[in-house]
Design an enzyme around this catalytic site. Structure first.
Site, mmCIF file in Angstrom:
data_model
loop_
_atom_site.group_PDB
_atom_site.id
_atom_site.type_symbol
_atom_site.label_atom_id
_atom_site.label_comp_id
_atom_site.label_asym_id
_atom_site.label_seq_id
_atom_site.Cartn_x
_atom_site.Cartn_y
_atom_site.Cartn_z
ATOM 1 C CG HIS A 326 9.320 -4.304 72.834
ATOM 2 N ND1 HIS A 326 9.666 -3.301 72.076
ATOM 3 C CD2 HIS A 326 8.563 -4.955 72.344
ATOM 4 C CE1 HIS A 326 8.608 -3.621 70.936
ATOM 5 N NE2 HIS A 326 8.059 -4.613 71.140
ATOM 6 C CB CYS A 344 5.033 -6.077 71.808
ATOM 7 S SG CYS A 344 5.686 -7.475 71.408
ATOM 8 C CG ASN A 346 5.624 -0.872 70.883
ATOM 9 O OD1 ASN A 346 5.826 -1.798 70.932
ATOM 10 N ND2 ASN A 346 5.021 -0.466 69.552
#
Length: 396
Positions: A326, A344, A346
């Protein structure tokens, strides 16, 4: 000499006459005689696969008929009211010596039927066998959920997933009823990830541009515990372009491949040492243009020191444990240099927008070089070695 010759001839005639009886010639020496057969033809016999009075019969049970010393002349099935059930007779695929009657539409649950088969014997006499039976009455019926959805296009890493509401104990019966065909043949095998979920995948990622169909013939199939399949389902989907991206947590780069061609090489930031990303092939399962990241969804309270609740853009889910690719504009300075996320991947907003537009459910994101161990997720299928995957089939 003429006298001697005549004497020899006379003796021969006398001997020949002595071998005859009433003028009937004897059979030549060494030639057997076969008396005419007087045995009557055996009567025909008809045997049915179901015993008369059978109960709890699956509506899918083959209604088989065997005939000896004759030919099958008819098979008739009637319901409890005496109405004939439309059907057809064909050779059994398992045994050509058997005939199988198949209904035009499946038999009902909890119903009584009578099967009658007739034959004509070699002695021209008819023969008949009949059996009345009752199909099973399920405690409950269930139709499982299936992914991908019918008509969907997915990436090369998307397994077929079948979800049941209750634990399945008749796993082998279920697997036999799940038939997968594809335009490009594969070596795919079913694997039970839990008692309520079974997945299908090949040994390698699906070939791109492949059409796949799952025929889930679960009506009349026992699932266990009195639960039976409610209906049959067919799901067809297409495997699209091969998108496999490589996340290298050690070099902080995301390499994106379209087929065999490298199309992007983005700087990125993976999970920090305290929250490392999981290694192994991840599968894209969900895409959100806007999403709120909430640590409580994987067990970390929002108000705890490691908790968070953050709005993000271009979120591509790659596991059910909270891992996404994301946009993270707040970590652009660390992207390409350090791993600072909560697990996550990035990216800058521009790079995340591009990756979001490129991605489709079923695409693969392989994470390497992280300290987070191997992925454990509901869709961690490709982290399981092939022989171990095959052993997870109830038919292994």
């Amino acid at each position: 000499m003429r006298g001697a010759s005549a004497l020899v001839t006379a003796v021969a005639l006398v001997l020949l006459a002595g071998c005859q009886d009433g003028g009937t010639a004897a059979a030549p020496t060494g030639t057997p005689t076969t008396p005419p057969s007087t045995a009557a033809p055996a009567p025909a016999a008809v045997r049915l696969s179901l015993a008369d009075g059978a109960t709890d019969v699956s509506p899918r049970t083959p209604l088989e008929v065997a005939v000896t010393d004759g030919e099958l002349t008819g098979v008739r099935v009637v319901d409890a009211a005496g109405a004939e059930v439309p059907g057809a007779v064909a050779d059994s695929p398992a045994d050509p010596a058997l005939d199988v009657w198949t209904p035009q539409t499946p038999l009902a649950y909890g119903a009584r039927y009578t099967l009658t088969a007739t034959a004509a014997g070699d002695d021209d006499r008819p023969a008949e066998a009949a059996a009345t039976f009752t199909t099973v009455t399920p405690r409950t019926q269930q139709t499982p959920s299936i992914g991908p959805l019918d008509g969907q296009t997915v990436g090369v890493g998307m397994p077929i997933r079948v979800f049941f509401e209750q634990p399945v104990t008749e796993k082998a019966a279920v697997e036999r009823a799940l038939r997968v065909t594809s335009s490009t043949p594969t070596d795919g095998v079913w694997h039970w990830t839990s008692d309520t979920e079974v997945h299908f995948r090949p040994s390698q990622y699906w070939p791109e541009h492949t059409d796949v169909t799952l025929d889930a013939g679960l009506y009349g199939v026992p699932l266990g515990g009195g639960v039976w399949g409610r209906t049959d389902r067919t799901v067809s989907f297409r495997v699209g372009e091969r998108h496999v991206s490589i996340v290298d947590a050690a070099t902080h780069r995301l390499a994106v491949y379209d087929g065999d061609q490298l199309v992007q090489d983005f700087p990125m930031s993976a999970g920090s040492p305290d929250n490392p990303s999981a290694n192994g092939p991840h599968v894209v399962t969900e895409m959100n243009r806007d999403r709120v990241m909430d640590s409580s969804t994987y067990g970390v309270p929002v108000d705890s020191p490691d908790g968070y609740r953050t709005a993000v853009q271009y979120a591509v889910r790659i596991s059910d444990s909270g891992e996404f690719v994301h946009a993270a504009p707040w970590s652009v300075a660390q992207q390409g240099r350090a791993n600072v996320s909560h697990g996550c991947i990035n990216l800058s907003t521009a790079d995340a927008r591009w990756f979001f537009g490129f991605s489709q459910p079923g695409d693969v994101v392989e994470i390497r070089g992280s300290d987070g161990g191997t992925l454990r997720s509901d869709v961690a299928d490709w982290t399981i070695p092939w022989e171990q995957w095959r052993a997870g089939s109830a038919l292994a």
